[in-house]
Motif scaffolding. Structure first.
Motif, PDB file in Angstrom:
ATOM      1  N   ILE A   1      -0.382 -13.146  -3.243  1.00 58.82           N
ATOM      2  CA  ILE A   1      -0.249 -11.801  -3.810  1.00 58.82           C
ATOM      3  C   ILE A   1      -1.271 -10.855  -3.187  1.00 58.82           C
ATOM      4  CG2 ILE A   1      -0.532 -10.450  -5.926  1.00 58.82           C
ATOM      5  CD1 ILE A   1       0.753 -12.817  -7.411  1.00 58.82           C
ATOM      6  N   SER A   2      -2.490 -11.339  -2.978  1.00 59.89           N
ATOM      7  CA  SER A   2      -3.529 -10.502  -2.360  1.00 59.89           C
ATOM      8  C   SER A   2      -3.144 -10.118  -0.939  1.00 59.89           C
ATOM      9  CB  SER A   2      -4.863 -11.236  -2.345  1.00 59.89           C
ATOM     10  OG  SER A   2      -5.292 -11.495  -3.648  1.00 59.89           O
ATOM     11  N   LEU A   3      -2.653 -11.065  -0.167  1.00 55.47           N
ATOM     12  CA  LEU A   3      -2.248 -10.788   1.210  1.00 55.47           C
ATOM     13  C   LEU A   3      -1.134  -9.748   1.266  1.00 55.47           C
ATOM     14  CD1 LEU A   3      -2.519 -11.487   4.227  1.00 55.47           C
ATOM     15  CD2 LEU A   3      -0.774 -13.232   3.856  1.00 55.47           C
ATOM     16  N   ILE A   4      -0.153  -9.880   0.395  1.00 58.57           N
ATOM     17  CA  ILE A   4       0.951  -8.919   0.354  1.00 58.57           C
ATOM     18  C   ILE A   4       0.441  -7.532  -0.037  1.00 58.57           C
ATOM     19  CG2 ILE A   4       3.057  -8.296  -0.901  1.00 58.57           C
ATOM     20  CD1 ILE A   4       3.653 -11.339  -1.011  1.00 58.57           C
ATOM     21  N   ALA A   5      -0.422  -7.462  -1.050  1.00 58.77           N
ATOM     22  CA  ALA A   5      -0.934  -6.169  -1.517  1.00 58.77           C
ATOM     23  C   ALA A   5      -1.804  -5.500  -0.461  1.00 58.77           C
ATOM     24  CB  ALA A   5      -1.725  -6.356  -2.816  1.00 58.77           C
TER      25      ALA A   5
ATOM     26  N   TYR B   1      -2.499  -1.346   3.565  1.00 57.91           N
ATOM     27  CA  TYR B   1      -2.894  -0.948   4.923  1.00 57.91           C
ATOM     28  C   TYR B   1      -1.761  -0.201   5.611  1.00 57.91           C
ATOM     29  CZ  TYR B   1      -3.850  -1.342   9.891  1.00 57.91           C
ATOM     30  OH  TYR B   1      -4.020  -1.062  11.214  1.00 57.91           O
ATOM     31  N   ASP B   2      -0.560  -0.730   5.506  1.00 52.46           N
ATOM     32  CA  ASP B   2       0.574  -0.098   6.180  1.00 52.46           C
ATOM     33  C   ASP B   2       0.860   1.289   5.604  1.00 52.46           C
ATOM     34  OD1 ASP B   2       2.775  -0.198   8.072  1.00 52.46           O
ATOM     35  OD2 ASP B   2       4.066  -0.260   6.301  1.00 52.46           O
ATOM     36  N   ILE B   3       0.811   1.408   4.304  1.00 50.66           N
ATOM     37  CA  ILE B   3       1.150   2.683   3.660  1.00 50.66           C
ATOM     38  C   ILE B   3       0.008   3.689   3.752  1.00 50.66           C
ATOM     39  CG2 ILE B   3       1.678   3.758   1.436  1.00 50.66           C
ATOM     40  CD1 ILE B   3       3.196   1.132   0.780  1.00 50.66           C
ATOM     41  N   LEU B   4      -1.221   3.245   3.490  1.00 49.45           N
ATOM     42  CA  LEU B   4      -2.334   4.187   3.386  1.00 49.45           C
ATOM     43  C   LEU B   4      -3.040   4.471   4.702  1.00 49.45           C
ATOM     44  CD1 LEU B   4      -3.885   2.874   0.074  1.00 49.45           C
ATOM     45  CD2 LEU B   4      -2.416   4.866   0.389  1.00 49.45           C
TER      46      LEU B   4
END
Length: 53
Positions: A18-22, A27-30
């Motif tokens: 879950i941490s890796l996905i979040a 990173y991709d969005i922000l």
């Protein structure tokens, strides 16, 4: 946290996943998609692709 009856290995694997996905999504969005954060993190600006007709 919610009480969860699973082994420590399963709990650890779920938290890591879950941490890796979040973190990857954040990173991709922000960072990658906005100009100001790309500049602040020292990344090159994205090249604008010209559409060919």
């Amino acid at each position: 946290m919610v009480p969860w009856h699973a082994t420590i290995i399963v709990e650890h694997a779920v938290v890591v996943t879950i941490s890796l996905i979040a973190i990857s999504a954040g990173y991709d969005i922000l960072v990658r998609r906005t100009r100001i954060t790309r500049f602040l993190f020292g990344m090159r600006a994205e090249r604008v692709r010209a559409e060919r007709t």
